[in-house]
Design a protein around this motif. Structure first.
Motif, PDB file in Angstrom:
ATOM      1  N   LYS A   1       7.816   7.810 -13.502  1.00 31.24           N
ATOM      2  CA  LYS A   1       8.190   9.123 -14.026  1.00 31.24           C
ATOM      3  C   LYS A   1       8.657  10.007 -12.877  1.00 31.24           C
ATOM      4  CE  LYS A   1       6.562  12.988 -16.854  1.00 31.24           C
ATOM      5  NZ  LYS A   1       5.411  13.610 -17.542  1.00 31.24           N
ATOM      6  N   VAL A   2       9.797  10.684 -13.090  1.00 33.07           N
ATOM      7  CA  VAL A   2      10.329  11.569 -12.052  1.00 33.07           C
ATOM      8  C   VAL A   2       9.776  12.971 -12.222  1.00 33.07           C
ATOM      9  CG1 VAL A   2      12.452  10.253 -11.721  1.00 33.07           C
ATOM     10  CG2 VAL A   2      12.380  12.054 -13.459  1.00 33.07           C
ATOM     11  N   THR A   3       9.830  13.755 -11.162  1.00 34.67           N
ATOM     12  CA  THR A   3       9.287  15.109 -11.210  1.00 34.67           C
ATOM     13  C   THR A   3      10.209  16.067 -11.950  1.00 34.67           C
ATOM     14  OG1 THR A   3      10.300  15.544  -9.058  1.00 34.67           O
ATOM     15  CG2 THR A   3       8.003  14.832  -9.065  1.00 34.67           C
ATOM     16  N   ASN A   4      11.515  15.852 -11.790  1.00 37.93           N
ATOM     17  CA  ASN A   4      12.505  16.706 -12.451  1.00 37.93           C
ATOM     18  C   ASN A   4      13.401  15.853 -13.350  1.00 37.93           C
ATOM     19  OD1 ASN A   4      11.777  19.154 -10.980  1.00 37.93           O
ATOM     20  ND2 ASN A   4      12.707  18.159  -9.199  1.00 37.93           N
ATOM     21  N   PRO A   5      13.902  16.410 -14.437  1.00 38.63           N
ATOM     22  CA  PRO A   5      14.693  15.615 -15.386  1.00 38.63           C
ATOM     23  C   PRO A   5      15.889  14.936 -14.732  1.00 38.63           C
ATOM     24  CG  PRO A   5      14.179  17.776 -16.295  1.00 38.63           C
ATOM     25  CD  PRO A   5      13.764  17.818 -14.862  1.00 38.63           C
TER      26      PRO A   5
ATOM     27  N   LYS B   1       0.816  -1.209   0.000  1.00 41.62           N
ATOM     28  CA  LYS B   1       0.000   0.000   0.000  1.00 41.62           C
ATOM     29  C   LYS B   1       0.847   1.256   0.000  1.00 41.62           C
ATOM     30  CE  LYS B   1      -3.809   2.264   2.461  1.00 41.62           C
ATOM     31  NZ  LYS B   1      -4.731   2.182   3.621  1.00 41.62           N
ATOM     32  N   VAL B   2       1.931   1.269   0.801  1.00 39.50           N
ATOM     33  CA  VAL B   2       2.781   2.449   0.892  1.00 39.50           C
ATOM     34  C   VAL B   2       3.468   2.732  -0.443  1.00 39.50           C
ATOM     35  CG1 VAL B   2       4.809   1.157   1.688  1.00 39.50           C
ATOM     36  CG2 VAL B   2       4.596   3.584   2.249  1.00 39.50           C
ATOM     37  N   ALA B   3       3.728   1.667  -1.211  1.00 41.17           N
ATOM     38  CA  ALA B   3       4.411   1.822  -2.496  1.00 41.17           C
ATOM     39  C   ALA B   3       3.514   2.443  -3.552  1.00 41.17           C
ATOM     40  CB  ALA B   3       4.939   0.474  -2.979  1.00 41.17           C
ATOM     41  N   ASN B   4       2.219   2.549  -3.286  1.00 44.79           N
ATOM     42  CA  ASN B   4       1.297   3.177  -4.229  1.00 44.79           C
ATOM     43  C   ASN B   4       1.117   4.667  -3.953  1.00 44.79           C
ATOM     44  OD1 ASN B   4      -0.024   1.100  -6.139  1.00 44.79           O
ATOM     45  ND2 ASN B   4       0.060   0.053  -4.170  1.00 44.79           N
ATOM     46  N   ASN B   5       1.835   5.170  -2.965  1.00 49.23           N
ATOM     47  CA  ASN B   5       1.842   6.594  -2.655  1.00 49.23           C
ATOM     48  C   ASN B   5       3.148   7.178  -3.187  1.00 49.23           C
ATOM     49  OD1 ASN B   5       1.892   9.170  -1.587  1.00 49.23           O
ATOM     50  ND2 ASN B   5       1.448   8.545   0.516  1.00 49.23           N
ATOM     51  N   VAL B   6       3.060   7.929  -4.287  1.00 43.47           N
ATOM     52  CA  VAL B   6       4.287   8.417  -4.926  1.00 43.47           C
ATOM     53  C   VAL B   6       5.108   9.307  -4.002  1.00 43.47           C
ATOM     54  CG1 VAL B   6       3.386   8.236  -7.273  1.00 43.47           C
ATOM     55  CG2 VAL B   6       3.043  10.353  -5.987  1.00 43.47           C
ATOM     56  N   GLU B   7       4.464   9.917  -3.018  1.00 39.80           N
ATOM     57  CA  GLU B   7       5.195  10.767  -2.080  1.00 39.80           C
ATOM     58  C   GLU B   7       6.100   9.961  -1.161  1.00 39.80           C
ATOM     59  OE1 GLU B   7       2.375  13.144   0.000  1.00 39.80           O
ATOM     60  OE2 GLU B   7       1.788  14.308  -1.775  1.00 39.80           O
ATOM     61  N   LYS B   8       5.892   8.642  -1.127  1.00 41.72           N
ATOM     62  CA  LYS B   8       6.699   7.773  -0.276  1.00 41.72           C
ATOM     63  C   LYS B   8       7.819   7.081  -1.054  1.00 41.72           C
ATOM     64  CE  LYS B   8       4.154   8.275   3.477  1.00 41.72           C
ATOM     65  NZ  LYS B   8       4.679   8.847   4.742  1.00 41.72           N
ATOM     66  N   ILE B   9       7.938   7.400  -2.348  1.00 41.61           N
ATOM     67  CA  ILE B   9       8.932   6.744  -3.201  1.00 41.61           C
ATOM     68  C   ILE B   9      10.043   7.720  -3.573  1.00 41.61           C
ATOM     69  CG2 ILE B   9       9.306   5.439  -5.324  1.00 41.61           C
ATOM     70  CD1 ILE B   9       6.298   4.887  -5.373  1.00 41.61           C
ATOM     71  N   MET B  10      11.273   7.240  -3.548  1.00 42.34           N
ATOM     72  CA  MET B  10      12.415   8.035  -3.974  1.00 42.34           C
ATOM     73  C   MET B  10      13.285   7.177  -4.896  1.00 42.34           C
ATOM     74  SD  MET B  10      15.328   9.973  -1.672  1.00 42.34           S
ATOM     75  CE  MET B  10      15.912   8.451  -0.899  1.00 42.34           C
ATOM     76  N   LEU B  11      13.769   7.760  -5.971  1.00 43.74           N
ATOM     77  CA  LEU B  11      14.678   7.072  -6.879  1.00 43.74           C
ATOM     78  C   LEU B  11      16.087   7.614  -6.668  1.00 43.74           C
ATOM     79  CD1 LEU B  11      12.621   7.016 -10.202  1.00 43.74           C
ATOM     80  CD2 LEU B  11      12.624   5.364  -8.331  1.00 43.74           C
TER      81      LEU B  11
ATOM     82  N   ALA C   1       6.855  11.427  -9.768  1.00 43.59           N
ATOM     83  CA  ALA C   1       5.627  12.098 -10.184  1.00 43.59           C
ATOM     84  C   ALA C   1       4.474  11.107 -10.327  1.00 43.59           C
ATOM     85  CB  ALA C   1       5.843  12.836 -11.500  1.00 43.59           C
ATOM     86  N   GLU C   2       4.748   9.942 -10.927  1.00 45.97           N
ATOM     87  CA  GLU C   2       3.700   8.932 -11.089  1.00 45.97           C
ATOM     88  C   GLU C   2       4.311   7.562 -11.353  1.00 45.97           C
ATOM     89  OE1 GLU C   2       1.229   9.142 -14.618  1.00 45.97           O
ATOM     90  OE2 GLU C   2       2.707  10.438 -15.594  1.00 45.97           O
ATOM     91  N   VAL C   3       3.534   6.534 -11.051  1.00 39.65           N
ATOM     92  CA  VAL C   3       3.895   5.146 -11.338  1.00 39.65           C
ATOM     93  C   VAL C   3       2.808   4.567 -12.235  1.00 39.65           C
ATOM     94  CG1 VAL C   3       4.251   2.839 -10.395  1.00 39.65           C
ATOM     95  CG2 VAL C   3       5.149   4.826  -9.171  1.00 39.65           C
ATOM     96  N   ILE C   4       3.222   3.973 -13.353  1.00 35.69           N
ATOM     97  CA  ILE C   4       2.265   3.367 -14.282  1.00 35.69           C
ATOM     98  C   ILE C   4       2.531   1.870 -14.340  1.00 35.69           C
ATOM     99  CG2 ILE C   4       1.399   3.300 -16.650  1.00 35.69           C
ATOM    100  CD1 ILE C   4       2.396   6.163 -16.996  1.00 35.69           C
ATOM    101  N   LYS C   5       1.625   1.092 -13.762  1.00 36.77           N
ATOM    102  CA  LYS C   5       1.720  -0.369 -13.848  1.00 36.77           C
ATOM    103  C   LYS C   5       0.936  -0.844 -15.064  1.00 36.77           C
ATOM    104  CE  LYS C   5       0.171  -0.740  -9.584  1.00 36.77           C
ATOM    105  NZ  LYS C   5      -0.279  -1.298  -8.278  1.00 36.77           N
TER     106      LYS C   5
END
Length: 328
Positions: free
Chosen positions: A148-152, A97-107, A127-131
């Motif tokens: 997709k990341v928020t910044n390039p 469940k936590v992995a579906n919150n993009v605010e909780k993910i960092m690359l 920014a978003e995750v597309i499964k």
């Protein structure tokens, strides 16, 4: 009616032209390894097991990290950079469940050691995750996702996009094939801190589908790779990471697979199973295009039915190899 047909014809030509130009451009822009002296690199018979990767050896490798309850981030999966905004990984990395919150993910890019960042490392929020729409968490079918990341993503000597396989390849043209990650070492409950690499082999699906192997459970959308007998294999937290092979005649590594699943790690007659990148090229192309992103946004907002519109990609979709196939 004639005008409509003419408009569709011009749209088709434009799409074909864009795709061809994009493929040619990315064929020269992907899978660079500036930090590695490939003439001195020894990828061969000596890599019969995990060992430390040289800094910058796999510059497209990404650490997908999820926030813990205490606010710290923990490496959960891997992925691969495919352009300035997109990372390719596995859908099953986002079951929690936590992995579906993009605010909780960092690359994290340019990472060698999990416990510390180096001067070559930086992070990006998501920014978003597309499964994949048809991903089945019970069978792990269509186990592919895009982040997709928020910044390039800024490319450096230690951070580069990987080339993606979009045609069949002759197995004789692929050497070596390598996987890398920070997961368990051969299933011995030993987590690695420093990035590990290992050479493995592509195994024909017909062999892997034998009764005492995977008993016919593998379809044509996955690859089987490892060793016929016990040996190196990808394990937990290596999920989503790339299987890359060097294509003779191009001098470059191409991503053939995405680490998916397997029975144990390094187990006899149970090699690793990888999502076949080639089988999802059109899906990647569509989802990373502007029209595809608009469609995804509409789906999220209205649960709209997908359409079959066509478009050409922005910078970074994939590359063309141009080899006639005998296998894979």
């Amino acid at each position: 009616m004639q005008l409509l047909k003419l408009a569709f014809f011009h749209l088709f030509l434009l799409t074909l032209c864009c795709a061809t130009n994009a493929a040619e451009h990315r064929n020269s822009e992907c899978s660079h390894r500036p930090a590695v002296n490939e003439e001195e690199e020894d990828l061969g018979s000596e890599i019969l097991g995990n060992h430390d990767a040289d800094p910058g050896a796999w510059p497209w490798l990404v650490s997908v990290q999820i926030a813990s309850k205490d606010g710290t981030y923990r490496h959960t999966c891997s992925g691969s950079v495919i352009d300035n905004y997109w990372v390719l990984t596995a859908a099953h990395c986002f079951k929690a469940k936590v992995a579906n919150n993009v605010e909780k993910i960092m690359l994290v890019f340019g990472l060698e050691q999990i416990s510390r960042f180096s001067k070559n490392t930086y992070a990006r929020p998501v920014a978003e995750v597309i499964k994949h729409e048809n991903y089945n968490p019970d069978t792990e079918a269509n186990d592919i996702a895009l982040i997709k990341v928020t910044n390039p993503i800024v490319f450096t000597n230690y951070i580069q996009p990987v080339c993606l396989q979009n045609q069949r390849l002759d197995i004789a043209e692929l050497k070596p094939c390598v996987t890398a990650g920070w997961g368990m070492v051969e299933g011995k409950d030993k987590w690695t801190d420093i990035l590990q690499e290992q050479e493995i082999s592509i195994i024909p699906t017909a062999i892997c589908n034998q009764g005492d192997w995977y008993n016919g459970s593998l379809n044509d959308k996955v690859l089987c790779a490892g060793f016929k007998w016990a040996g190196p294999d990808r394990c937990q937290t290596d999920s989503g990471g790339p299987l890359v092979c060097k294509v003779l005649g191009t001098g470059k590594f191409y991503q053939l697979g995405i680490t998916n699943w397997g029975l144990g790690c390094g187990q006899k007659i149970h090699p690793g199973i990888y999502t076949s990148v080639r089988k999802y090229i059109e899906w990647i192309q569509w989802k990373t295009s502007k029209f595809g992103q608009m469609q995804t946004s509409n789906e999220h907002a209205r649960m709209a039915t997908p359409n079959n519109s066509a478009t050409c990609l922005h910078y970074g979709f994939l590359t063309s190899v141009g080899l006639v196939s005998l296998f894979i």
